[in-house]
Scaffold this active site. Structure first.
Site, PDB file in Angstrom:
ATOM      1  N   LYS A 169       0.688  -1.429  -0.054  1.00 25.86           N
ATOM      2  CA  LYS A 169       0.063  -0.434  -0.320  1.00 25.86           C
ATOM      3  C   LYS A 169       0.207   1.505  -0.615  1.00 25.86           C
ATOM      4  CE  LYS A 169      -2.156  -1.830   3.727  1.00 25.86           C
ATOM      5  NZ  LYS A 169      -1.923  -3.055   4.173  1.00 25.86           N
ATOM      6  N   THR A 170       1.904   1.075   0.708  1.00 24.26           N
ATOM      7  CA  THR A 170       2.484   2.430   1.129  1.00 24.26           C
ATOM      8  C   THR A 170       3.456   2.384   0.230  1.00 24.26           C
ATOM      9  OG1 THR A 170       3.109   1.829   2.942  1.00 24.26           O
ATOM     10  CG2 THR A 170       4.354   3.522   1.937  1.00 24.26           C
ATOM     11  N   THR A 226      -5.226  -1.488   7.377  1.00 22.27           N
ATOM     12  CA  THR A 226      -5.345  -2.887   7.629  1.00 22.27           C
ATOM     13  C   THR A 226      -6.562  -3.468   7.799  1.00 22.27           C
ATOM     14  OG1 THR A 226      -4.470  -2.641   9.853  1.00 22.27           O
ATOM     15  CG2 THR A 226      -3.289  -3.171   7.703  1.00 22.27           C
ATOM     16  N   ARG A 255       6.749  -7.919   1.907  1.00 19.67           N
ATOM     17  CA  ARG A 255       7.527  -7.879   2.401  1.00 19.67           C
ATOM     18  C   ARG A 255       7.780  -9.008   3.463  1.00 19.67           C
ATOM     19  NH1 ARG A 255       4.090  -4.555   7.482  1.00 19.67           N
ATOM     20  NH2 ARG A 255       4.326  -2.638   4.975  1.00 19.67           N
ATOM     21  N   ASP A 306      -0.905   6.880   6.730  1.00 21.78           N
ATOM     22  CA  ASP A 306      -0.932   5.642   7.439  1.00 21.78           C
ATOM     23  C   ASP A 306      -1.967   4.872   7.982  1.00 21.78           C
ATOM     24  OD1 ASP A 306      -0.385   3.051   6.063  1.00 21.78           O
ATOM     25  OD2 ASP A 306       1.703   3.113   7.477  1.00 21.78           O
TER      26      ASP A 306
END
Length: 350
Positions: A77-78, A171, A231, A122
């Site tokens: 997302k980032t 999230t 990740r 975020d």
């Protein structure tokens, strides 16, 4: 005059070393992050939608509309927020929901934006509701309402803000209020888990950036255990690289297997905590059903950690099921952990 040893020197050096390692790891994460659309692997539907949105906005010479990304952590997302900024040639200002504690914090951020800037928030679901209400007019009409004074003498000043794009990530989209969700007129996009082939491509790209030679079988071994998340894939790759470096070996399938075994990651990508949850359900509670509170008490894990971090992956792999009576281990969990399967397991899953 004699000079004695500083008893804190050793611990200070350890702290400095630890901080340096954390900074180096953080720098590596930034390095491994895709910097162009063609480097971003997966999420094809989202990429195509964003391409159309950004191209149309560019042709109109107007900032893109506000965008919301949601989904499990570690899916990119980032990274998408940074890519949007690069595609539009805009500056990106980054913050998070927990960091904005007062209305003044948000006002300071908004009033310092320049025309066309991208504001990335975020974990936006953790914004205070009072702050959230200040964000509504900023998103909708480009204005910021500030109340000066208290009581009968209080008055409202409306500040005009430059045209900007809010890109938010969460999230837990269910915790966002309906009014806030509806203001993301550019679109709300859910990021999906990656396929094993996509993860393998990400690992190969990261290995190339790190200057690490990785055989095909080793890449597949890491991809299989990466929980379908970039990740986690990059984390396992870095730890396997460290293991191979210390042992003066190349990154073969055998070395990767030894490194992951040392990390406590098994063939399905389960960690010690994952296996502990399943072991407790099967061994102590005869496979379930068992309540979340009971599992937490038996394992020493927090309920929120089990429900939000551990359970989703176990359910995704078909190792655990949530029933109306509690959590139940599935036949695949028995098989994976080497337990004998009870004859009444199908009744428990109903």
């Amino acid at each position: 005059m004699s000079i004695g040893k500083n008893p804190n020197t050793k611990s200070s050096l350890k702290t400095e070393t630890g901080n340096k390692e954390e900074r180096d790891d953080s720098f590596l994460d930034q390095t491994l992050r895709p910097s162009r659309w063609d480097e971003y692997i997966g999420q094809q539907n989202i990429k195509e939608n964003l391409r159309i949105l950004l191209t149309a906005a560019k042709e109109r010479n107007h900032p893109p509309e506000h965008i919301l990304f949601y989904g499990p952590p570690g899916l990119g997302k980032t990274t998408l927020a940074y890519l949007i900024a690069k595609e539009t040639g805009a500056q990106i200002k980054v913050t998070s929901g927990p960091a904005i504690e007062k209305v003044g914090d948000l006002a300071s951020i908004l009033t310092n934006l320049l025309p066309g800037d991208i504001l990335f928030i975020d974990e936006i679901h953790r914004l205070n509701k009072t702050i959230e209400e200040v964000l509504y007019p900023a998103m909708e009409s480009g204005s910021l309402d500030i109340i000066i004074g208290k009581g009968p003498s209080a008055r409202t000043i409306q500040l005009e803000l430059p045209a900007f794009t809010l890109v938010a990530a969460t999230t837990r989209i269910a915790l966002l209020s309906a009014p806030l969700r509806s203001r993301f007129s550019g679109g709300t996009f859910r990021l999906e888990f990656y396929s094993e082939d996509e993860i393998k491509k990400i690992i190969d790209r990261s290995a190339n950036i790190l200057g690490t030679s990785l055989v095909k079988e080793a890449s597949q071994a890491i991809a299989k255990r990466s929980r379908f998340t970039p990740r986690m894939a990059n984390y396992l790759l870095k730890r396997c690289r460290d293991f191979a470096q210390v042992h003066k070996k190349s990154l073969s399938e055998e070395i990767v297997s030894d490194a992951l075994k040392l990390l406590g990651v098994d063939d399905l990508g389960l960690s010690f905590s994952d296996r502990q949850i399943l072991n407790v359900i099967i061994d102590k509670f005869r496979g379930g059903p068992v309540g979340l509170g009971t599992i937490a008490a038996a394992t020493g894990e927090e309920e929120a950690t089990i429900e939000e971090v551990i359970e989703p992956y176990l359910i995704q792999l078909g190792l655990l099921e949530r029933t109306t009576r509690g959590r139940v281990a599935t036949p695949r969990a028995y098989e994976h952990l080497g337990f004998k399967m009870p004859s009444d397991i199908q009744e428990k899953l109903i």
